[in-house]
Scaffold this active site. Structure first.
Site, mmCIF file in Angstrom:
data_model
loop_
_atom_site.group_PDB
_atom_site.id
_atom_site.type_symbol
_atom_site.label_atom_id
_atom_site.label_comp_id
_atom_site.label_asym_id
_atom_site.label_seq_id
_atom_site.Cartn_x
_atom_site.Cartn_y
_atom_site.Cartn_z
ATOM 1 N N GLU A 200 0.963 -23.989 10.840
ATOM 2 C CA GLU A 200 1.933 -24.702 10.329
ATOM 3 C C GLU A 200 2.862 -24.284 10.603
ATOM 4 O O GLU A 200 3.470 -23.583 10.245
ATOM 5 C CB GLU A 200 1.228 -25.747 9.896
ATOM 6 C CG GLU A 200 0.564 -27.059 10.265
ATOM 7 C CD GLU A 200 0.139 -27.974 8.932
ATOM 8 O OE1 GLU A 200 -0.370 -29.195 9.180
ATOM 9 O OE2 GLU A 200 1.164 -27.797 7.883
ATOM 10 N N ARG A 292 -11.907 -39.829 -1.333
ATOM 11 C CA ARG A 292 -12.442 -39.878 -2.651
ATOM 12 C C ARG A 292 -10.767 -40.578 -3.459
ATOM 13 O O ARG A 292 -9.893 -41.335 -3.252
ATOM 14 C CB ARG A 292 -12.309 -38.421 -3.359
ATOM 15 C CG ARG A 292 -11.073 -37.785 -3.863
ATOM 16 C CD ARG A 292 -10.928 -36.123 -4.789
ATOM 17 N NE ARG A 292 -10.208 -36.610 -5.291
ATOM 18 C CZ ARG A 292 -9.412 -35.612 -4.343
ATOM 19 N NH1 ARG A 292 -10.151 -34.694 -3.247
ATOM 20 N NH2 ARG A 292 -7.849 -35.022 -4.202
ATOM 21 N N VAL A 295 -6.911 -39.042 -9.215
ATOM 22 C CA VAL A 295 -6.600 -38.928 -10.605
ATOM 23 C C VAL A 295 -5.665 -39.599 -10.420
ATOM 24 O O VAL A 295 -5.618 -40.357 -11.781
ATOM 25 C CB VAL A 295 -6.379 -36.634 -11.529
ATOM 26 C CG1 VAL A 295 -5.488 -37.430 -12.617
ATOM 27 C CG2 VAL A 295 -7.279 -36.899 -11.021
HETATM 28 C C1 MV4 Z 1 2.541 -27.118 3.311
HETATM 29 C C2 MV4 Z 1 3.838 -26.907 2.714
HETATM 30 C C3 MV4 Z 1 4.757 -26.744 3.707
HETATM 31 N N1 MV4 Z 1 4.602 -26.016 4.737
HETATM 32 N N2 MV4 Z 1 2.274 -26.988 4.783
HETATM 33 C C4 MV4 Z 1 0.317 -27.546 -1.049
HETATM 34 C C5 MV4 Z 1 -1.364 -28.535 -1.065
HETATM 35 C C6 MV4 Z 1 -1.739 -28.561 0.473
HETATM 36 N N3 MV4 Z 1 -2.510 -29.414 1.061
HETATM 37 C C7 MV4 Z 1 -0.773 -28.052 1.310
HETATM 38 N N4 MV4 Z 1 0.604 -27.336 1.036
HETATM 39 C C8 MV4 Z 1 1.662 -27.036 1.017
HETATM 40 N N5 MV4 Z 1 1.307 -27.314 2.510
HETATM 41 C C9 MV4 Z 1 3.947 -26.997 4.965
HETATM 42 N N6 MV4 Z 1 3.325 -26.873 6.034
HETATM 43 C C10 MV4 Z 1 3.986 -26.497 0.811
HETATM 44 C C11 MV4 Z 1 2.525 -26.977 0.751
HETATM 45 C C12 MV4 Z 1 3.195 -27.139 -0.980
HETATM 46 C C13 MV4 Z 1 2.255 -28.688 -1.520
HETATM 47 C C14 MV4 Z 1 2.439 -29.056 -1.100
HETATM 48 C C15 MV4 Z 1 2.392 -30.132 -1.975
HETATM 49 C C16 MV4 Z 1 2.419 -30.463 -3.304
HETATM 50 C C17 MV4 Z 1 2.749 -28.940 -3.960
HETATM 51 C C18 MV4 Z 1 2.747 -28.175 -2.981
HETATM 52 C C19 MV4 Z 1 2.999 -26.593 -3.479
HETATM 53 C C20 MV4 Z 1 3.614 -25.445 -2.991
HETATM 54 C C21 MV4 Z 1 3.336 -25.533 -1.578
#
Ligand code: MV4
Length: 458
Positions: A200, A292, A295
């Site tokens: 992505e 689900r 929390v």
């Molecule tokens: C991302 C992103 C930036 N760009 N995807 C972290 C958890 C997982 N569910 C997906 N995550 C991320 N995906 C794209 N395309 C940044 C994160 C991310 C993040 C997302 C939500 C909460 C905290 C985070 C910490 C670091 C990176």
């Protein structure tokens, strides 16, 4: 309605499900490992049954142990809580085969959402905005290079079986791509037994915004609004709130409509959470669906007055949702702090015996916990020991209530993350609502292993 529900979990969430069952007049069965014989969920359930040794794999994660316990006690449904087997399509299938109702969405929906690349495709088809990226798992170096060139760097490689941040890699330039792809695939294979990854466009310092939905088996789906979950560290959320200061009424309505349509497209029945990234320009992109109870569900309960667990149980039993979208109203602001048995400086577990335990209460404060004076926090499980939820007429009242609640929470014998939460609550950027997933970087000591992967520039 069900007569007896087995709760396939422990700690505060097992007690939370017991609260709902008692109010609905449903008998409860607690399951417990040998480490949890004296736990409160065992004390307050109508029946209890030991399902194995302390290790999760031999007890709370054992499908045969859980199903046997349900058969022996004659439970007609299983509530999985969160974590453990809560997103196991396999448990949901075995339940179906055994004529035990699984309190969650249908197994095929759990399986679809569990494959993050398939979920991405399904959501795109349902009209949910997604980030540019690969249309399914990447096949090899050449295809990866082509996709990354098209969407532009930085890109992120994610495991299709991942979620919650495990097995992700950010790639800044074409020279790093081949190596990152190989490592991500190897990590995914080791962690999940499935090496597939997808690509992505990477969003720098986004907000994490999620929407709570509830659906029933008659095609009704309602949105219970959003939660802002940007304050997290190493993919562990620390503090969540609702509403998010980042959403205008217009974008909130747009996102609410999108998630309701998407949930209807997959005939989503039960509680679910749609996770989004929100960029600096207010655009939102789908990340994943959690199938689900979460929390942080209490912050939504505090602002809507809806008991999400009771609704889950009702819809699983084949009843209709007890309210319509037009009856959902939002009042005030709620914040949740997750209190972990941890050294807040080093973020290392701090298990042991709690010798003093005194909780605040008072107006607008809710505490979900299974801890008590002289209880033992075992080292085998998640370190979260309590959730403090504060509600106020507005955000500043919610913050003030949370501060006084945490200042008047006394937990002795172990270390907790309360001091860290007080630092966050006192932070000028937090108070101004200037949040992003990079927020905690300022409090982050260097990791002992020197790994800086995914530490973002602010
Ligand atoms: C991302 C992103 C930036 N760009 N995807 C972290 C958890 C997982 N569910 C997906 N995550 C991320 N995906 C794209 N395309 C940044 C994160 C991310 C993040 C997302 C939500 C909460 C905290 C985070 C910490 C670091 C990176």
């Amino acid at each position: 309605m069900f007569k007896k529900i087995l709760i396939a979990n422990r700690g505060e969430i097992a007690l939370r499900v017991i609260h709902a069952c008692r109010e609905l007049g449903i008998k409860t069965v607690a399951v417990y490992s040998e480490a949890d014989e004296h736990a409160l969920h065992v004390r307050f359930a109508d029946e209890d049954i030991c399902i194995g040794p302390a290790r999760s794999a031999d007890s709370y994660l054992s499908v045969p142990a859980i199903i046997s316990a349900a058969e022996i006690t004659g439970a007609d449904a299983i509530h999985p809580g969160y974590g453990f087997l809560s997103e196991s399509a396999y448990l949901a299938e075995v339940c179906e085969a055994c004529h035990i109702r699984f309190i969650g969405p249908d197994p095929h929906v759990i399986r679809l959402m569990g494959d993050k690349a398939r979920a991405r495709r399904a959501m795109k088809k349902a009209g949910v905005p997604i980030l540019p990226g690969s249309d399914g798992p990447v096949e090899g170096d050449e295809q990866a290079q082509k996709i990354a060139r098209e969407i532009g760097y930085p890109v992120i490689i994610k495991a299709t079986a991942g979620g919650g941040g495990r097995g992700m890699r950010v790639v800044e330039n074409p020279g790093e791509l081949a190596q990152a792809l190989k490592l991500a695939q190897r990590e995914a294979e080791a962690a999940f037994g499935i090496g597939d990854v997808y690509i992505e466009k990477y969003v720098i310092s986004p907000r994490h915004i999620e929407f709570q939905v509830l659906g029933d088996h008659y095609g009704s789906v309602v949105s219970l609004g959003e939660r802002e979950c940007s304050i997290q560290r190493r993919h562990q959320k620390l503090l969540e709130e609702s509403p998010s200061v980042a959403l205008t009424e217009k974008i909130r309505r747009k996102m609410g409509g999108v998630v309701v349509d998407a949930a209807k497209a997959v005939q989503y029945a039960n509680a679910g959470t749609f996770e989004f990234l929100l960029d600096k320009d207010g655009r939102f992109y789908f990340m994943e669906v959690n199938t689900r109870l979460q929390v942080e569900h209490p912050v939504t309960e505090m602002v809507t007055g809806i008991d999400i667990v009771k609704e889950q149980i009702r819809v699983a039993a084949g009843e209709r949702l007890s309210f319509k979208q037009s009856e959902v109203t939002f009042t005030g602001h709620a914040i949740e702090c997750r209190i972990n048995a941890e050294d807040p400086e080093r973020f290392t577990p701090s298990p042991g015996t709690i010798d003093v335990f005194s909780l605040p209460g008072g107006p607008g404060v809710r505490i979900d916990t299974a801890a008590h004076t002289d209880c033992v926090i075992p080292p085998y499980y998640d370190s979260m020991i309590a959730k403090v939820i504060a509600h106020g007429r507005d955000r500043s009242e919610a913050i003030a209530r949370m501060r006084r609640a945490l200042e008047m929470t006394v937990i002795g014998g172990i270390k907790t993350t309360i001091p860290l939460h007080l630092k966050i609550l006192n932070d000028p950027d937090f108070q101004a609502g200037r949040l992003s997933t990079s927020f905690m970087d300022r409090y982050q000591a260097a990791r002992p292993d020197g790994n800086t992967q995914l530490r973002e520039a602010v």
